[in-house]
Write a protein that holds these residues in place. Sequence first.
Motif, PDB file in Angstrom:
ATOM      1  N   GLY A 154       0.640  -1.031   0.242  1.00 54.28           N
ATOM      2  CA  GLY A 154      -0.062   0.211   0.063  1.00 54.28           C
ATOM      3  C   GLY A 154       0.827   1.177   0.080  1.00 54.28           C
ATOM      4  O   GLY A 154       0.549   2.301  -0.765  1.00 54.28           O
ATOM      5  N   ARG A 196       0.886   3.881  -2.955  1.00 54.56           N
ATOM      6  CA  ARG A 196       0.622   5.360  -2.621  1.00 54.56           C
ATOM      7  C   ARG A 196       1.954   6.465  -2.852  1.00 54.56           C
ATOM      8  O   ARG A 196       1.461   7.371  -3.653  1.00 54.56           O
ATOM      9  N   GLU A 208      -4.165   1.085  -0.225  1.00 49.17           N
ATOM     10  CA  GLU A 208      -3.031   2.058   0.243  1.00 49.17           C
ATOM     11  C   GLU A 208      -2.665   2.067   1.492  1.00 49.17           C
ATOM     12  O   GLU A 208      -1.791   2.520   2.016  1.00 49.17           O
TER      13      GLU A 208
END
Length: 132
Positions: free
Chosen positions: A23, A27, A55
């Motif tokens: 995640g 991101r 994310e």
Amino acid sequence: MPHDVVAHVPARRRPTAWRRTIGALLRREREVQGLRLTDVAVRARLSPQYLSEVERGLKEPSSEVLAALTEALGLTLVDLAQGIVDALGVPAARDRGGRPVLALTSSPDGWGRSGAVAVPSVPTGGPVLRAA
């Protein structure tokens, strides 16, 4: 319910290092590219809510979702895998020629017991993909 009986409430599962790392990498790449969550979600054909949960390490994406997300970000699954290796501080394995090796295996020792091969991914001496 009697006051001396305690109802069992399952403990909330904490995200694994794997999910958190995936995640965070997704991101970070999205933000580096200056993309909004909705931009990537549309490209990957996912809901923004689901992408947000991925994310934040709350959802464990399937291989199909990871493929869609990496494509939406202009990455490969190998890029993502290398990011995980780097982020988790796993020492890079090297072949006899000193080229980095990415091990794809389910064996406990990380290399597999039989049928493991090292195959250059590019003929110019780039990374090697080793699969069991």
